[in-house]
Design a protein around this motif. Sequence first.
Motif, mmCIF file in Angstrom:
data_model
loop_
_atom_site.group_PDB
_atom_site.id
_atom_site.type_symbol
_atom_site.label_atom_id
_atom_site.label_comp_id
_atom_site.label_asym_id
_atom_site.label_seq_id
_atom_site.Cartn_x
_atom_site.Cartn_y
_atom_site.Cartn_z
ATOM 1 N N GLN A 147 -5.864 -1.464 9.169
ATOM 2 C CA GLN A 147 -6.232 -2.265 7.629
ATOM 3 C C GLN A 147 -6.693 -1.070 6.723
ATOM 4 O O GLN A 147 -6.608 -1.450 5.427
ATOM 5 N N ARG A 148 -7.109 0.054 6.967
ATOM 6 C CA ARG A 148 -7.542 1.003 6.031
ATOM 7 C C ARG A 148 -6.856 2.295 6.464
ATOM 8 O O ARG A 148 -6.509 2.639 7.645
ATOM 9 N N ALA A 154 7.358 14.713 8.526
ATOM 10 C CA ALA A 154 8.905 14.583 9.014
ATOM 11 C C ALA A 154 8.463 13.446 10.191
ATOM 12 O O ALA A 154 9.656 12.835 10.778
ATOM 13 N N SER A 155 7.564 13.072 10.806
ATOM 14 C CA SER A 155 7.608 12.535 11.927
ATOM 15 C C SER A 155 6.499 11.242 11.925
ATOM 16 O O SER A 155 6.535 10.499 12.922
ATOM 17 N N SER A 156 6.008 10.998 10.584
ATOM 18 C CA SER A 156 5.055 10.129 10.330
ATOM 19 C C SER A 156 5.349 9.367 9.032
ATOM 20 O O SER A 156 5.948 9.968 8.044
ATOM 21 N N LYS A 157 5.205 8.080 8.930
ATOM 22 C CA LYS A 157 5.046 7.295 7.764
ATOM 23 C C LYS A 157 3.718 6.386 7.325
ATOM 24 O O LYS A 157 3.360 5.791 8.451
ATOM 25 N N LEU A 158 3.327 6.446 6.483
ATOM 26 C CA LEU A 158 1.910 5.499 5.852
ATOM 27 C C LEU A 158 2.242 4.750 4.699
ATOM 28 O O LEU A 158 2.177 5.182 3.625
ATOM 29 N N LEU A 191 -13.786 15.989 0.822
ATOM 30 C CA LEU A 191 -13.728 14.910 -0.060
ATOM 31 C C LEU A 191 -13.081 13.763 0.565
ATOM 32 O O LEU A 191 -11.842 14.209 0.990
ATOM 33 N N LEU A 192 -13.776 12.566 0.903
ATOM 34 C CA LEU A 192 -12.929 11.545 1.486
ATOM 35 C C LEU A 192 -12.521 10.206 0.866
ATOM 36 O O LEU A 192 -13.634 9.743 0.048
ATOM 37 N N VAL A 193 -11.286 9.994 1.055
ATOM 38 C CA VAL A 193 -10.628 8.821 0.100
ATOM 39 C C VAL A 193 -10.230 7.989 1.205
ATOM 40 O O VAL A 193 -9.602 8.019 2.025
ATOM 41 N N GLU A 194 -11.019 6.542 0.766
ATOM 42 C CA GLU A 194 -10.688 5.277 1.516
ATOM 43 C C GLU A 194 -9.569 4.515 0.667
ATOM 44 O O GLU A 194 -9.918 3.818 -0.342
ATOM 45 N N LEU A 195 -8.609 3.918 1.374
ATOM 46 C CA LEU A 195 -7.757 3.211 0.864
ATOM 47 C C LEU A 195 -7.044 2.114 1.717
ATOM 48 O O LEU A 195 -7.164 2.329 2.936
ATOM 49 N N ASN A 218 -2.836 -5.629 1.994
ATOM 50 C CA ASN A 218 -2.529 -6.398 0.754
ATOM 51 C C ASN A 218 -3.757 -6.722 0.168
ATOM 52 O O ASN A 218 -4.134 -7.836 -0.253
ATOM 53 N N PHE A 219 -4.558 -5.667 -0.178
ATOM 54 C CA PHE A 219 -5.693 -5.812 -1.168
ATOM 55 C C PHE A 219 -5.612 -4.737 -2.226
ATOM 56 O O PHE A 219 -5.903 -3.634 -2.207
#
Length: 442
Positions: free
Chosen positions: A362-363, A319-323, A427-431, A437-438
């Motif tokens: 960036q990540r 509600a207060s953040s966007k990614l 479990l850690l997901v990195e994106l 833009n990758f």
Amino acid sequence: MASATGSPSPLPPDPLRLKQRLLLQGGGFALLLLTAFSGSLYWGIVQQREDDQRTELGQIAAGAAAQLPLVLHEAKEVESPLKFRSTPTSLAIAGLDQQRLQWFDRAGRLQGEQGHLALPPLHRQGDRWRSEAQWQRWPGGLSLWQPVVTRNTAGPTATASLSGYVRVARSDQASRRDLQRLQKGVLLGWVVTVLAALLVGRRMLRSAFAPLQQQLEALQRFTADASHELRHPLTAMRTLLAAVPEPERQRPPFPWQELDRLSRAMGEQLDDLLLLARQEQGEGSQHFDLLELLEDLIDRYGPQAAQRSIRLRLSPDPASSKLPISGHPEQLQRLFTNLLLNAIRHSPEGGTVSVEVTPSPQRLWVAVVDGGPGIAAGERERVFERYWRGSDQGGHSGLGLAIARSIAQRHGGELRLGESQPGRCVLLVELPTARANFMTFS
């Protein structure tokens, strides 16, 4: 929880990356051989020219030594007061500035010389001159200091005496220019050979990999087609099983419930295969809000978790953040669905499953945390393998985590184990973010 930092799941190799790796390895090996060959060739030529220079100076020194008695005799006549002294003259002969000949008496006094090559000072042993041959190299050339010994064989016994010394020198500028031209030629040949080897190697690899590429594409099409076609009879079978009356299901000897469970598992496997085939063929990407996607998953699987009194928590608050992120929403939804269901399945009753997002320019990192028993140290390298089952038979089996890691890698990220111990497994997901833009979609 079934997760690990282990090695990547055994996905089909990317032919393009494999070709690039083989091309680089082959080019590096050819470069190493070419460098060794050209280096040894150049070193051999340098040594041969050095030997030729020394041989030439030795021959000049032998000729100069034969002239020493005449030079000493003329020097005595010039020193006589009865001798007419004329103004010294110098011969104008081309090449005299590239060499120098000097004759010395036994005391080391200069008696005569020819040429105009600038020479460095001689090295002496105290007050005595060296009694053996001495080579001297300097930036302008190479010189040889040579004692001259005469032998008298007129008497009953042969005697030897020191008559004097000669010093001969030659400029090495012409040789240096030849070596510089050789260096340029070797460098040019080196560059041309490397480029030719890369071009020819690329064409050869492309020809060699063409059948492999065709087979891989055919295998992907077959996987997609087979998964798609098998869904229809399986769906029909599940429909018939669902229509079986409950009293019939309770009859012992026919395992209706087990048959229903197996058909449901087969359906999940076919869905996984179909998704994996579509994903490996590559699909387009779009921009969307990752927190909104995660919030939808929390809402969807909240009732399932509540059946075991498991709380689902998402941070930060959508509600207060966007990614913003670039990717394929359906695939990323499948990725986090697999992780969330895996965490719910392995969490104890009354526990908490947290989805924690940590962004950067960036990540971004998405950690799925549960309170399950974790993964044994010896099995953490195998969790992302397809159809792997833990030693306790409670670990993940099938394609869920393998597909999740593959989706993360296709988005330019990674899925790995952040922490694994009893009571806490991550479990850690990195994106990459949308600004990075990758993307690796074709």
